[in-house]
Enzyme design. Sequence first.
Site, PDB file in Angstrom:
ATOM      1  N   TYR A 214       0.856  -1.188   0.000  1.00 44.58           N
ATOM      2  CA  TYR A 214       0.000   0.000   0.000  1.00 44.58           C
ATOM      3  C   TYR A 214       0.891   1.237   0.000  1.00 44.58           C
ATOM      4  CZ  TYR A 214      -3.431   3.447   1.698  1.00 44.58           C
ATOM      5  OH  TYR A 214      -4.254   4.550   1.846  1.00 44.58           O
TER       6      TYR A 214
ATOM      7  N   ASP B  88       9.110   2.650  -0.219  1.00 38.50           N
ATOM      8  CA  ASP B  88       8.077   3.284   0.593  1.00 38.50           C
ATOM      9  C   ASP B  88       8.305   2.813   2.028  1.00 38.50           C
ATOM     10  OD1 ASP B  88       5.902   4.160   1.970  1.00 38.50           O
ATOM     11  OD2 ASP B  88       4.413   3.512   0.502  1.00 38.50           O
TER      12      ASP B  88
ATOM     13  N   LYS C 241       4.438   8.385   9.180  1.00 39.38           N
ATOM     14  CA  LYS C 241       4.185   7.738  10.475  1.00 39.38           C
ATOM     15  C   LYS C 241       5.183   8.159  11.577  1.00 39.38           C
ATOM     16  CE  LYS C 241       1.019   4.461   8.595  1.00 39.38           C
ATOM     17  NZ  LYS C 241       0.986   3.807   7.307  1.00 39.38           N
TER      18      LYS C 241
HETATM   19  C1  LIG Z   1       0.346   4.342   5.986  1.00 35.81           C
HETATM   20  C2  LIG Z   1       1.065   4.142   4.724  1.00 35.81           C
HETATM   21  C3  LIG Z   1       0.930   5.035   3.641  1.00 35.81           C
HETATM   22  C4  LIG Z   1      -0.059   6.154   3.649  1.00 35.81           C
HETATM   23  O1  LIG Z   1       0.206   7.096   4.638  1.00 35.81           O
HETATM   24  P1  LIG Z   1      -0.986   8.072   5.119  1.00 35.81           P
HETATM   25  O2  LIG Z   1      -0.307   8.984   6.085  1.00 35.81           O
HETATM   26  O3  LIG Z   1      -2.015   7.180   5.741  1.00 35.81           O
HETATM   27  O4  LIG Z   1      -1.489   8.767   3.915  1.00 35.81           O
HETATM   28  C5  LIG Z   1       1.725   4.846   2.526  1.00 35.81           C
HETATM   29  N1  LIG Z   1       2.591   3.841   2.469  1.00 35.81           N
HETATM   30  C6  LIG Z   1       2.740   2.940   3.473  1.00 35.81           C
HETATM   31  C7  LIG Z   1       3.752   1.849   3.347  1.00 35.81           C
HETATM   32  C8  LIG Z   1       1.976   3.059   4.620  1.00 35.81           C
HETATM   33  O5  LIG Z   1       2.091   2.145   5.591  1.00 35.81           O
END
Ligand SMILES: *Cc1c(COP(=O)(O)O)cnc(C)c1O
Length: 426
Positions: free
Chosen positions: A143, A238, A266
């Site tokens: 994601y 990511d 995060k």
């Molecule tokens: C949480 C997450 C996102 C999205 O971040 P948001 O702050 O919720 O928009 C993108 N990539 C990864 C790997 C994530 O865990």
Amino acid sequence: MTDQNDLLFERARAVIPGGVNSPVRAFKAVGGTPRFIQRAQGAYFWDANDKRYIDYIGSWGPMILGHGHPAVVEAVQKAVLEGFSYGAPTEREIELAEAILALVPSMEMVRLVSSGTEAAMSALRLARGATGRKTIVKFEGCYHGHADALLVKAGSGLATFGNPTSAGVPPEVVQHTLVLEYNNLQQLEEAFALHGSDIACLMIEAIAGNMNFVRATPAFAKRCRELCTQHGALLIFDEVMTGFRVGLHGAQGVLGITPDLTVLGKVIGGGMPLAAFGGPRAIMEQLAPLGPVYQAGTLSGNPVATACGLATLKEISKPGFYEALAKKTRTLVDGLKAAAAAEGQPFNADSEGGMFGFFLMNELPQNYATVMTTDNAQFNALFHGLLDRGVYIAPALYEAGFVSAAHSEDDIAATIAAARDIFSKR
Ligand SMILES: *Cc1c(COP(=O)(O)O)cnc(C)c1O
């Protein structure tokens, strides 16, 4: 007694779609009423009935120090008094940028934004702008936020591109997105052989936390790096979830691989809306105002969020922080495995730093399809059993778990005991 969570859920559903501002909070996968949280401290939060839970979500990763860490609270309180937002640059943004770059050697410059979605979307645009190419490669089960081009599932074959996973995303918007199976070396080779000269970037969660917890094998991660280099595509890690979570240098530190671009979020905000993307100077200077790739944000580098992030980074940079966190997380994972084994429950689990995943099967899955073979009913019974016993894990079997520095040995032991009790009553 009236259940306050039920009352709040009813009120919420009248004014907010599904009663929540992010879908997984709605307990749709596991059933039941979402807990409305009223306060948190350390490893715990309390719901609207004032029931206490040991928190293994930590706001889906950010709360690595636990809730209400005194040094972070102090930094945020001080920052709030100085102003919420200026729309003009601040010294604190430089400090945070310097702190991030010092810990992530693959990044020479960084741009701060407000969410992981925004960071991943911007990194993608930058990769396309910098390479002058259109095609992007991603993996099923990873994601990267909800930008249109990334809401896509695999098409019918490798020569065909993906299909949107959300209404409102026209097929044309994902027609340049190739979706491959995670850890499938053969598909990876074929995709680059077929499309290599058109690929702008390959984006990956090198330790995936959005299909529970699945590691890219070292050989797979290495091959991603080699193929990108060979074909002039950018490798984007990511690390919104793994950055400062699996270790001080992220998944790239764990795997020993240098990506071209890194996406963070995060933990770097410590619970405030803050995310970032960065990489080599020559690529980052393609961004406006220096270069032709546009990207902007009213609240980017927000002074309160950067104060929170800086204070958090300061704490996690202290010697021994990740060793202690990893050991604690390992204790949880090993204890759960032993409890399952004692009760004859098929089970396996894995962790890195303060992130873990467990599976109600004997193998550790290598890809999304295997994760999704988990028996839903069994997972839901475990989830609700834990919830009743005051342990809050992610309300979906395809999510990872998070341990914070505030979790005590007693918290871990209580969690293992609760799980064993549930396994014994299957
Ligand atoms: C949480 C997450 C996102 C999205 O971040 P948001 O702050 O919720 O928009 C993108 N990539 C990864 C790997 C994530 O865990």
